[in-house]
Design a protein around this motif. Structure first.
Motif, short mmCIF file in Angstrom:
data_model
loop_
_atom_site.label_atom_id
_atom_site.label_comp_id
_atom_site.label_asym_id
_atom_site.label_seq_id
_atom_site.Cartn_x
_atom_site.Cartn_y
_atom_site.Cartn_z
N ILE A 92 0.90 -1.27 -0.10
CA ILE A 92 -0.10 -0.02 -0.12
C ILE A 92 0.82 1.08 0.09
N THR A 93 0.64 2.18 -0.81
CA THR A 93 0.95 3.40 -0.73
C THR A 93 0.15 4.36 -0.26
N VAL A 94 0.58 5.03 0.96
CA VAL A 94 -0.39 5.98 1.51
C VAL A 94 -0.46 7.18 0.65
N ASN A 95 -1.70 7.78 0.32
CA ASN A 95 -2.18 8.77 -0.53
C ASN A 95 -2.36 9.99 0.37
N VAL A 98 -5.12 13.61 -1.59
CA VAL A 98 -6.09 12.81 -2.37
C VAL A 98 -6.92 13.63 -2.98
N THR A 99 -7.16 13.47 -4.31
CA THR A 99 -8.07 14.13 -5.10
C THR A 99 -9.41 13.13 -5.50
N THR A 100 -8.90 11.92 -5.83
CA THR A 100 -9.83 10.76 -6.13
C THR A 100 -9.26 9.76 -5.40
N ARG A 104 -8.84 0.35 -4.72
CA ARG A 104 -8.43 -0.34 -3.28
C ARG A 104 -8.94 0.58 -2.01
N GLU A 105 -8.34 1.79 -2.17
CA GLU A 105 -8.82 2.69 -1.21
C GLU A 105 -10.30 2.68 -0.75
N ILE A 106 -11.14 2.82 -1.64
CA ILE A 106 -12.42 2.80 -1.80
C ILE A 106 -13.01 1.44 -0.95
N ALA A 107 -12.65 0.14 -1.57
CA ALA A 107 -12.84 -1.03 -0.87
C ALA A 107 -12.36 -1.03 0.69
#
Length: 183
Positions: A92-95, A98-100, A104-107
């Motif tokens: 995982i790369t931490v964002n 965030v703009t979108t 994976r982030e959604i799930a």
């Protein structure tokens, strides 16, 4: 049957949680790109709306609230004997800008929301004295469990969340501690 102050407090917290879940899911449905994940979100969304509405109904009039929630069946297909559990999940790369959101982030966000909600439903159901509310909260707990499993399954299948099975030795070590009780 009127609500106790404890029930009212739990419902307030759970309704607020629903507002957050529904708001986030609305965003997620507009940003998700994977069709299978989009389908999961679209299928789950109306059940979350129903869950929210039932809670509001309890707060507005507990005496007439129906409390019956549409609980989805559990789909248990991921842990079949031919599942490949040897894969390592993608890092995982931490964002931090965030703009979108990625799929994976959604799930992951939705999965963690469901897990937290499930814990809250379990606790609230054990404290409920209103039988109709108690059953509703138990159903909501089951809904969260079943939804979280489907999201977990999608993440594992897409190599976003690890499935690490215990070895025979690990299982044997724990199993050797306990023996059945004869009555």
């Amino acid at each position: 049957m009127k609500l106790t102050i404890c029930e009212l407090s739990y419902l307030n917290e759970l309704i607020t949680s629903c507002v957050n879940t529904i708001t986030c899911m609305s965003l997620f449905k507009n940003q998700v790109t994977n069709e299978e994940l989009k389908s999961l979100l679209s299928t789950h969304f109306p059940i979350h709306i129903e869950d929210y509405n039932k809670k509001v109904e309890f707060v507005k009039n507990a005496d007439t609230a129906s409390g019956k929630l549409n609980v989805p069946e559990l789909n248990t297909s991921i842990f079949s004997s031919d599942s490949d559990t040897s894969k390592t999940a993608e890092p995982i790369t931490v964002n931090t800008n965030v703009t979108t959101l990625t799929d994976r982030e959604i799930a992951l966000s939705y999965f963690l929301t469901l897990k937290r909600a499930g814990k809250e439903y379990a606790i609230a159901s054990m404290e409920a004295t209103n039988p109709t509310l108690r059953q509703f909260l138990k159903d909501a707990y089951t809904m969260s469990c079943n939804h979280s499993y489907e999201v977990y399954e999608w993440m594992a299948k897409n190599n976003y969340y690890p499935i690490i099975l215990a070895t025979g030795e690990q299982t044997g070590n724990i199993a050797s501690i306990y023996n059945p009780i004869s009555l």
